[in-house]
Enzyme design. Structure first.
Site, PDB file in Angstrom:
ATOM      1  N   CYS A 224      12.476 -16.599   1.080  1.00  0.00           N
ATOM      2  CA  CYS A 224      11.659 -14.901   0.524  1.00  0.00           C
ATOM      3  C   CYS A 224      12.126 -14.971  -1.100  1.00  0.00           C
ATOM      4  O   CYS A 224      11.799 -15.059  -2.049  1.00  0.00           O
ATOM      5  CB  CYS A 224      12.534 -13.897   0.693  1.00  0.00           C
ATOM      6  SG  CYS A 224      11.349 -12.294  -0.191  1.00  0.00           S
TER       7      CYS A 224
ATOM      8  N   CYS B 216       4.865 -17.759  -0.873  1.00  0.00           N
ATOM      9  CA  CYS B 216       4.832 -16.724   0.179  1.00  0.00           C
ATOM     10  C   CYS B 216       5.868 -17.394   1.178  1.00  0.00           C
ATOM     11  O   CYS B 216       4.901 -17.811   2.138  1.00  0.00           O
ATOM     12  CB  CYS B 216       4.835 -15.265   0.778  1.00  0.00           C
ATOM     13  SG  CYS B 216       5.192 -13.999   1.307  1.00  0.00           S
TER      14      CYS B 216
HETATM   15  N1  DGL Z   1       7.691 -13.821   2.820  1.00  0.00           N
HETATM   16  C1  DGL Z   1       7.974 -12.738   1.232  1.00  0.00           C
HETATM   17  C2  DGL Z   1       7.969 -13.770   0.296  1.00  0.00           C
HETATM   18  O1  DGL Z   1       7.645 -14.547   0.402  1.00  0.00           O
HETATM   19  C3  DGL Z   1       8.109 -11.446   0.438  1.00  0.00           C
HETATM   20  C4  DGL Z   1       7.059 -10.523   1.891  1.00  0.00           C
HETATM   21  C5  DGL Z   1       6.760  -9.608   1.477  1.00  0.00           C
HETATM   22  O2  DGL Z   1       8.180  -8.353   1.606  1.00  0.00           O
HETATM   23  O3  DGL Z   1       6.004  -8.391   0.746  1.00  0.00           O
HETATM   24  O4  DGL Z   1       7.786 -13.405  -0.801  1.00  0.00           O
END
Ligand code: DGL
Length: 294
Positions: A91, A202
């Site tokens: 993440c 993301c």
């Molecule tokens: N998948 C996440 C990232 O890489 C988080 C997305 C979220 O929860 O806003 O930033």
């Protein structure tokens, strides 16, 4: 991707105590982490992977960094209690909010974190303009600022937060008109500015690569950092001699702080397989994760 430079066994007593048979912990706010999990499974097929989606709190990207840091710390405590030998922060937002702090708070445990892949984009762009798609929290973090400063000198870096895109992907709306609208809002102005590279900052966004490629056309390169993150996880396990030695030991345990049935229903759509999903409960008062009773 961000990771320790010289992993050595003396630096990581928690990992060494966990041992080679221990699982690799992988977490995200939600289904985005599955894009990293997919790459980990391809590269490290013998590992036991413990995947945790903090869907009680998704999306992370519009929350204050301090709050995301609290969630990440609670998750790492939980993964450590499950005996994890390495934690992959799948993440960008949690990495931006908490990676530095987690390395201080859990010094004996190696982490692989994520940062938008601005470096390879800046190195290969021919037009001199690249677009980065990430959450507001990722763009606010010091990690992003430092990546742009170190690696993007002389390159124009355009940014967009794609409001609503994480929610669309969580809902499995990978090709819906609303998903296309969000991506067009982000990409069309960048394309008009001459970008030839799109950085997926993301981990949710790789699930809409087909749509991004349709909008951007064949001349634009889309960078998904997941394979590089998996390679780094492999390098750390090798350096610590902690690769699982069993030829057929690979497995994934799926956990969510949200609705296990909903995540279970999404797995075939996102990673092409069915598997059981167990629930964990976020204890608001204690700021920690607990297994669900029963
Ligand atoms: N998948 C996440 C990232 O890489 C988080 C997305 C979220 O929860 O806003 O930033």
């Amino acid at each position: 991707m961000t990771a320790p430079n010289h992993p050595s066994p003396e630096r990581y007593p928690l990992a060494m105590a966990a041992g080679a048979m221990a699982p690799v912990g992988v977490f995200d706010s939600g289904v985005g982490g599955l894009s990293v999990l997919r790459a980990l499974r391809q590269l490290l097929p013998n590992e036991k992977l413990l995947f945790l989606a903090d869907q009680a709190h998704v999306p992370y990207g519009s929350r204050p960094l301090a709050q995301v840091q609290g969630f990440a710390e609670g998750i790492v405590h939980y993964l450590l209690a499950q005996g994890a030998k390495l934690v992959v922060v799948a993440c960008n937002t949690a990495s931006a909010a908490a990676l530095q702090r987690m390395r201080l708070d859990f010094p004996g445990l190696p982490f692989v974190g994520m940062e938008p892949a601005v470096k390879p984009a800046a190195e290969t762009t021919r037009s001199g303009a690249v677009g980065v798609l990430a959450t507001p929290a990722t763009f606010q973090g010091a990690l992003y600022a430092s990546v742009v400063e170190r690696f993007a000198q002389g390159v124009r870096v355009l940014q967009h937060t794609c409001p609503g895109l994480v929610a669309q992907i969580e809902a499995g709306q990978l090709k819906a008109p609303e998903t296309r609208r969000i991506l067009e809002d982000a990409l069309l102005p960048m394309l008009a500015e001459g970008i030839d590279t799109v950085v997926l900052g993301c981990t949710h966004y790789p699930f809409v690569i087909p749509l991004i490629e349709q909008i951007a056309g064949p001349g634009v390169r889309v960078i998904d950092p997941a394979p590089a993150v998996a390679r780094q996880a492999g390098r750390i396990l090798d350096a610590l001699a902690l690769r699982n030695p069993h030829a057929s030991a690979g497995s994934v345990t799926y956990l969510t702080s949200g609705d296990p049935a909903a995540l279970q229903a999404m797995l075939p759509k996102l990673i092409g397989e069915s598997a059981p999903v167990r629930g964990v409960r976020w204890d608001e008062a204690r700021g920690s994760l607990e297994p669900l009773a029963g």
